[in-house]
Design an enzyme around this catalytic site. Structure first.
Site, short mmCIF file in Angstrom:
data_model
loop_
_atom_site.label_atom_id
_atom_site.label_comp_id
_atom_site.label_asym_id
_atom_site.label_seq_id
_atom_site.Cartn_x
_atom_site.Cartn_y
_atom_site.Cartn_z
N SER A 1 0.85 -1.12 -0.04
CA SER A 1 0.00 -0.05 0.02
C SER A 1 0.94 1.23 0.05
O SER A 1 1.94 1.30 0.48
CB SER A 1 -0.97 0.31 1.27
OG SER A 1 -0.06 -0.01 2.46
N CYS B 1 -2.99 -4.77 -7.80
CA CYS B 1 -2.45 -3.44 -7.91
C CYS B 1 -3.14 -2.81 -9.35
O CYS B 1 -3.39 -1.76 -9.54
CB CYS B 1 -1.21 -3.43 -7.79
SG CYS B 1 0.04 -4.19 -8.73
N GLU C 1 6.46 0.17 -5.35
CA GLU C 1 5.45 -0.43 -6.20
C GLU C 1 4.05 -0.22 -5.21
O GLU C 1 3.89 -1.22 -4.57
CB GLU C 1 5.49 -1.59 -6.72
CG GLU C 1 6.92 -1.84 -7.49
CD GLU C 1 6.81 -1.22 -8.72
OE1 GLU C 1 5.79 -0.76 -9.10
OE2 GLU C 1 7.81 -1.00 -9.31
#
Ligand code: NDP
Length: 496
Positions: A220, A275, A241
């Protein structure tokens, strides 16, 4: 409702649970700061041996690992499925793509990172200029649970192929998968160049402070900030990322059936815990009704159920996040054309498609990480691009258009776009992967992903004595004049 693992103290153990059933999959140590430091020290010893190998030798070792993994893919897929909940066939796809990345990184490291010539320029024509990319030493990788093989492998394989040793901390939800990867590496290579540490978030924070030469984090945005702050204490560089809020943009000339199919899969595969999953769709008004009909029809038979095409929500706390986003959308005038608040169960969330949702609501702005989707009507592709770009994230995106796909994709502020396909960029190892804004920075995959775990080493080697010796106290007045003349010829003749 599935309970999250108890929060043990450092030095004890924790369990990973099957999110579909709550059954214990495995028990793992919560490693202490000393243990993390010891793992980094062991990795540092291995880094010397590993970096001393030729690119060809490292490629042979990585290919041996890749082969072993491929031979045991069903076993890995079963473990992924039990530990994080996705269907075994999806786990096979994930692991298969990861293997392909290992092969690409191993096969291309020499070409991308090996010493190569660059122009030395007219002023330094007597020099031979070359650049090579050297391993940093020990790379720490903190991985997530949603793609416990594919996602960390984007850092692990590329860092290893670049000549680094790696210390890997998998998510507390998927420590068994992390252990499997490290164990098979040990079997194939015979040396612990890839080390495992397990534990909760705190163990990850120990890794940030353990003296690694770079830290690659996936998770996150909020935790990414903590990781970056911890790494800043020792000037340890980071790759972040983080999350996304990816859209599908559907133009008036798009293949609507294909766009609906892609948007549905992009939103609901892996129970939406991706994601680069699709969370929003912007559809040209001319084809909006057709698109909504098509996607709801396709979603009709789709069910999140044990053994089905959509698995459970891995992290129990995420169910509350998904529920709050859906409820907020409804409270603010949105409509569920499929699913809705009642579709959010204890462990499973049924596919939910929302329309007429205000652009500033949670379901449009924040990462939901569930099998949910908002669809909005737009008057033009300008409006679709503007709305796509109006979030703090910028990870991936998809465009469906026959004539203008590339032009629309160019204008989307995201690290990657797929045109007339969905998430395709992630399966192309030569393409860099990463975000902008709150989606993070740095790149995994592709040449950029290899270079991410290196430093550039430049060498200028004199081939013959210079006509004008510039780097000497013996430089003459005549040499200064000659330099001025050369500079005038080279740079002084353009328009002011
Ligand atoms: P986190 O970002 O908290 O966790 C990601 C990784 O970081 C895990 O390995 C975690 O370990 C580790 N970690 C946690 N705290 C720290 C810390 N202080 N220092 C170093 N490492 C730490 O994600 P969650 O798993 O809690 O998921 C929360 C949300 O994050 C999701 O709902 C989703 O929105 C987003 N997310 C996005 C992902 C993506 O691919 N973009 C992947 C995962 C999550 P541990 O698991 O042991 O706590």
């Amino acid at each position: 409702m599935t309970q999250a693992p108890a929060r043990p103290q450092s030095g004890s153990t924790f369990e990973s649970l099957n999110p579909a059933t709550g059954e214990v999959v495995g028990t793992h140590p919560v490693q202490t700061e000393e243990e993390v430091r010891a793992a980094v020290a062991r990795a540092r010893q291995e880094a010397t041996w590993w970096a001393g190998l030729s690119f060809g030798e490292r490629k042979a070792h990585l290919n041996a690992w890749k082969t072993l993994m491929t031979q045991r893919l069903p076993e890995l897929a079963d473990l992924v499925s039990r530990e994080m909940g996705k269907p075994a066939s999806d786990a096979m796809l994930e692991a298969g793509l990861a293997v392909d990345h290992i092969a690409w990184a191993a096969g291309n490291a020499k070409k991308v990172l090996g010493r190569h010539k660059v122009s030395s320029g007219l002023l330094m024509v007597n020099q031979s200029a070359t650049v090579a990319f050297k391993p940093l030493g020990v790379v720490g990788v903190i991985g997530p649970w949603n793609y416990p093989v594919f996602t960390p492998m984007g850092s692990i394989a590329y860092a290893l192929a670049a000549g680094n040793a790696v210390v890997f901390k998998p998510s507390e939800y998927t420590p068994g998968v992390g252990g499997w990867l490290v164990q098979t590496f040990q079997e194939a290579v015979g040396r612990p160049v890839l080390q495992l540490i397990t534990g909760l978030g705190e163990t990850g924070s120990f890794l940030c402070r353990a003296g690694v030469d770079k830290l690659a984090f996936t998770g996150s945005t909020a935790t990414g900030k903590k990781v970056m702050a911890a790494c800043a204490e020792t000037l340890t560089p980071v790759v972040i990322e983080a999350g996304g809020k990816d859209s599908v943009i559907v133009d008036a000339d798009a293949d609507i059936d294909a766009a609906a199919d892609a948007a549905l899969w992009g939103a609901c595969a892996n129970a939406g815990q991706t994601c680069i999953g699709v969370e929003r769709v912007y559809v040209h008004e001319k084809v909006y009704d057709e698109f909504v009909s098509s996607i709801t029809a396709k979603a009709a038979g789709l069910e999140a159920v044990e053994g089905g095409k959509i698995g459970p929500i891995t992290m129990p706390s995420q169910v509350g996040v998904i529920r709050s986003h859906v409820q907020d959308a409804i409270d603010r005038g949105g409509r569920a054309v499929l699913g809705g608040p009642e579709a959010v169960g204890d462990r499973f969330v049924q596919p939910t498609i929302l329309v007429d949702v205000p652009e500033d609501s949670l379901a449009v702005q924040e990462e939901t990480f569930g099998p949910t989707l908002t669809i909005a009507k737009v008057a033009s592709m300008d409006e679709a691009v503007e709305k796509t770009n109006a979030t703090r994230y910028g990870l991936g995106n998809t465009v469906f258009s026959k004539a203008n796909g590339m032009a629309i994709a160019e204008r989307v502020r995201s690290g990657m776009s797929a045109v007339n396909g969905v998430i395709t960029f992630a399966g192309i190892p030569s393409l860099p992967f990463g975000g902008v804004g709150d989606s993070g920075f740095g790149r995994i995959h592709g040449p950029e992903g290899l270079k991410e775990f290196t430093y550039a080493k430049a060498i200028a080697r004199q081939k013959f004595k210079p006509m004008i010796n510039l780097t000497s106290f013996e430089r003459t007045e005549k040499a200064d004049k000659q330099l001025a003349q050369v500079l005038g010829l080279l740079h002084g003749r353009g328009k002011k």
